[in-house]
Design an enzyme around this catalytic site. Sequence first.
Site, PDB file in Angstrom:
ATOM      1  N   SER A  57      -5.537 -57.978  36.075  1.00  0.00           N
ATOM      2  CA  SER A  57      -6.929 -57.630  35.761  1.00  0.00           C
ATOM      3  C   SER A  57      -7.248 -56.140  35.725  1.00  0.00           C
ATOM      4  O   SER A  57      -8.374 -55.774  35.369  1.00  0.00           O
ATOM      5  CB  SER A  57      -7.872 -58.317  36.753  1.00  0.00           C
ATOM      6  OG  SER A  57      -7.989 -59.684  36.445  1.00  0.00           O
ATOM      7  N   LYS A  60      -8.840 -54.714  32.637  1.00  0.00           N
ATOM      8  CA  LYS A  60     -10.279 -54.666  32.372  1.00  0.00           C
ATOM      9  C   LYS A  60     -10.849 -53.248  32.403  1.00  0.00           C
ATOM     10  O   LYS A  60     -11.991 -53.026  31.980  1.00  0.00           O
ATOM     11  CB  LYS A  60     -11.006 -55.572  33.369  1.00  0.00           C
ATOM     12  CG  LYS A  60     -10.704 -57.047  33.103  1.00  0.00           C
ATOM     13  CD  LYS A  60     -11.083 -57.948  34.260  1.00  0.00           C
ATOM     14  CE  LYS A  60     -10.696 -59.404  33.928  1.00  0.00           C
ATOM     15  NZ  LYS A  60     -10.635 -60.257  35.106  1.00  0.00           N
ATOM     16  N   SER A 112     -14.422 -59.133  38.466  1.00  0.00           N
ATOM     17  CA  SER A 112     -13.258 -59.420  37.622  1.00  0.00           C
ATOM     18  C   SER A 112     -13.432 -60.688  36.795  1.00  0.00           C
ATOM     19  O   SER A 112     -12.480 -61.454  36.594  1.00  0.00           O
ATOM     20  CB  SER A 112     -11.987 -59.520  38.483  1.00  0.00           C
ATOM     21  OG  SER A 112     -10.845 -59.245  37.728  1.00  0.00           O
TER      22      SER A 112
END
Length: 351
Positions: A57, A60, A112
């Site tokens: 993640s 991102k 997230s």
Amino acid sequence: MKKLLIIAAAILLCIAAIPSKAAAQPSVSARNAVLMDMDSGRVLASKSAHERRPIASITKIMTALLAIESGRMKEKVKISEEAVMVEGSSLYLEKGETLTLEELVYGLMLRSGNDSAIAISQFIGGSTPEFVAMMNKKAKQIGMKNTVFMNPHGLDDPQHQSTAYDMALLTAKAMDNLEFEKIVGTASYKTKSRPLRVWENKHRLVREGGRITGGKTGFTKRSGRTLVTTAKQNGLHLVTVTLDAPDDWRDHQALFDNGFISYRLVNVVEKEPFKVPGEHDFFYAKKMVRYPLTEEEKKIAYVRIVLDQKKDKSENSAELWIGDEKQMEVPIYRSKKQETSFFEKVKGVLD
């Protein structure tokens, strides 16, 4: 034809630079790690920092940066079925509801949310594949040579990979954006849209505050724990990235401790015109140049001035060397304005 003038003095500076080959390998739990000065790009410590790995993640960071740079943060985004159905970490959005792009970016970076990542990609790119193309184009512009994005959230894909070093480059770029810096440094956020949602940042060090200015967490079974953290102390702005790190919180604090203790910034070239011996003209840089050095490096650091003999040309530069390693090169320009001499500026730094 150029002539070379060597100013052998224990001075330093900093501007976008070549990472030092002398970067130490830290003792950390991470398979891959890097500690970088975000202002100069100098790598202060690294461990297999250029090995391509799944990144989960922390992907991102790129998704958020593109969303912010679109300039559409106050616009409303309608949530699609595809966004709702994506697996993994979620904001638990519902099909058909609307949130502002700004709210979705906060949810993306604090909680997230994979659903948020899909919604953002569809809104900004028109479709998720088109947005992923934007991500890869931006990565190339930043200089992320070992990065391929396949999605906006970081869920496992055999081709979706980056490196600790590339992610540090991306984070340094993103932290230049004040809105991004504000979002990733936020401990908790409350939405204005209904239903009301309150999101606490998953990044423990961000919640604790102090010298920590931002960051992003990540995890999949394939990638292991991935983590990005930024911190500021004594004028230094550092970023730490770890991949596959079982003890990442401790890794990051230890890397920051070492960086802030070992390095100090020193001015070498400033915007104000300075005099170079043997030259009638004065010279200046377009911005103040600083560079992080250790106390030992200060003893063997010097600046080499390279001047073009054709005065109608602007191919002049100041090079920073530590021993026999060139660290960086800064363009300098001629000026008729009279100011403090170069050696007086050097003396002021060394005193």
